[in-house]
Design an enzyme around this catalytic site. Structure first.
Site: not given
Ligand code: ACO
Length: 335
Positions: A121, A262, A292
């Site tokens: 990520c 993020h 996500n």
């Protein structure tokens, strides 16, 4: 005697942004029919309401190319003029070659060298930092940075701990030298703690445990996560990363105009910003719509904030990202 002039620009600047999410929407209600979960549980624990799922035959590179074309259009840069392409991804089309090489071919960016960065990520923040260094040292003039992830094919759809969290998407940024030395990426600060590798991993299918029927039966080729440990890790290190970036530039929390983060989960973002005393209103939040999307989430957020007209020239943007590794970082950009 005049001081020696460096032949290189001091920093890079974002010239264009773009993003893409597949059409198919998977809501929390849809998930209620697949695993023992509820819209209420998912919304209160994560803030996610729906996520996108790539169509059959749609690959990570396809999503990356759509986002990239939008960023190139905004920047007014032709693919043939790109010097480098860096893709942050852990869900490339195939183990070999890189997703970036496939993107390079699809774009016709024949002059660009291309490679992937595997920082989960945090991948697009790592990619941004690498591209910035190439531009700052004269190694490239036009760089394409992409975060693209197709995690819905890497999660176990019977594991409610993970399948509710992720979505597919891509985001892109085109970077070039900043003519105004006060604008651009001020600094990026990257960190890794490999001793925490076990809390978030895809344990099978690599060289340690190559693909086999046993790997498939035990679902070792799917995302395994200790959610609580990931949460604790993230809220501990991300405020420090932002503070580190502020300190490096002699800036204070009050100087932050926007946060581009993020989007792992709303509680992580809220908790980090609370610790820093940054109002949540300064953060572009879209995980309710996308879930996500790993490395894609940071460039998608930047693109949405940019296209919404939120970012004004001279604004200070704080960036933060964290993912498997654990790998994380903070950065500051003056728009
Ligand atoms: N629906 C309903 N119940 C669930 C679900 C679900 N989807 N998932 C787990 N549960 C249950 C658990 O089984 C557990 O039940 P039990 O008490 O009977 O054992 C209960 O809910 C509580 O589970 P916890 O894991 O303790 O729940 P928690 O409050 O920690 O929330 C979550 C879980 C949302 C995953 C949280 O830990 C978190 O946000 N972690 C960060 C993880 C993350 O963002 N990962 C993304 C990848 S990494 C990154 O991007 C940074």
């Amino acid at each position: 005697m005049t001081p020696k002039q460096t032949p290189f620009p001091s920093r890079s600047r974002v010239l264009g942004t773009g993003s893409y999410a597949p059409k198919r929407v998977l809501t929390n209600g849809d998930l209620e029919r697949m695993v023992a979960t509820s819209d209420e549980w998912i919304v209160t624990r994560t803030g996610i309401r729906e996520r996108r799922v790539a169509a059959e035959g749609e690959d990570t590179s396809d999503m990356a190319v759509v986002a990239a074309r939008k960023a190139l259009d905004m920047a007014g840069v032709a693919p043939q003029d790109l010097d480098m392409i860096v893709v942050g991804t852990i869900s490339a089309d195939m183990p070999l070659p890189s997703c970036a090489a496939i993107v390079q071919a699809k774009l016709g960016a024949s002059k660009a060298f291309a490679f992937d960065v595997a920082a989960a990520c945090a991948g697009s923040l790592y990619a941004l930092s690498i591209a910035d260094r190439f531009i700052a040292t004269g190694g490239a003039k036009r760089a394409l940075v992409i975060g693209a992830e197709l995690l819905t094919r890497l999660v176990d759809w019977s594991d409610r701990n993970t399948c509710v969290l992720f979505g597919d998407a891509a985001g892109a940024m085109v970077l070039g030298p900043s003519e105004d030395s006060s604008r651009g990426l001020l600094s990026a600060h990257l960190h890794t703690d490999g001793t925490a590798a076990d809390i978030l991993s895809i344990p099978g299918g690599g060289s340690r445990t190559p693909q086999s029927t046993q790997v498939l039966e035990r679902k070792l080729h799917k995302v395994h996560m200790d959610g609580r440990e990931v949460y604790k890790f993230a809220v501990r290190v991300l405020p420090l990363a932002i503070q580190e970036a502020l300190d490096a530039n002699g800036l204070a929390v009050a100087d932050i105009d926007h946060v581009v983060s993020h989007q792992a989960n709303l509680r992580i973002v809220e908790s980090v910003l609370e610790r820093l005393h940054v109002p949540i209103e300064k953060c572009w939040v879209n995980l309710d719509r996308y879930g996500n999307t790993s490395s894609a989430s940071l460039p998608i957020s930047l693109d949405e904030a940019n296209r919404a007209g939120r970012l004004k020239e001279g604004d200070v943007i704080a960036m933060m990202a964290i993912g498997a590794g654990m790998a994380w970082g903070g950065a500051l950009m003056r728009w």
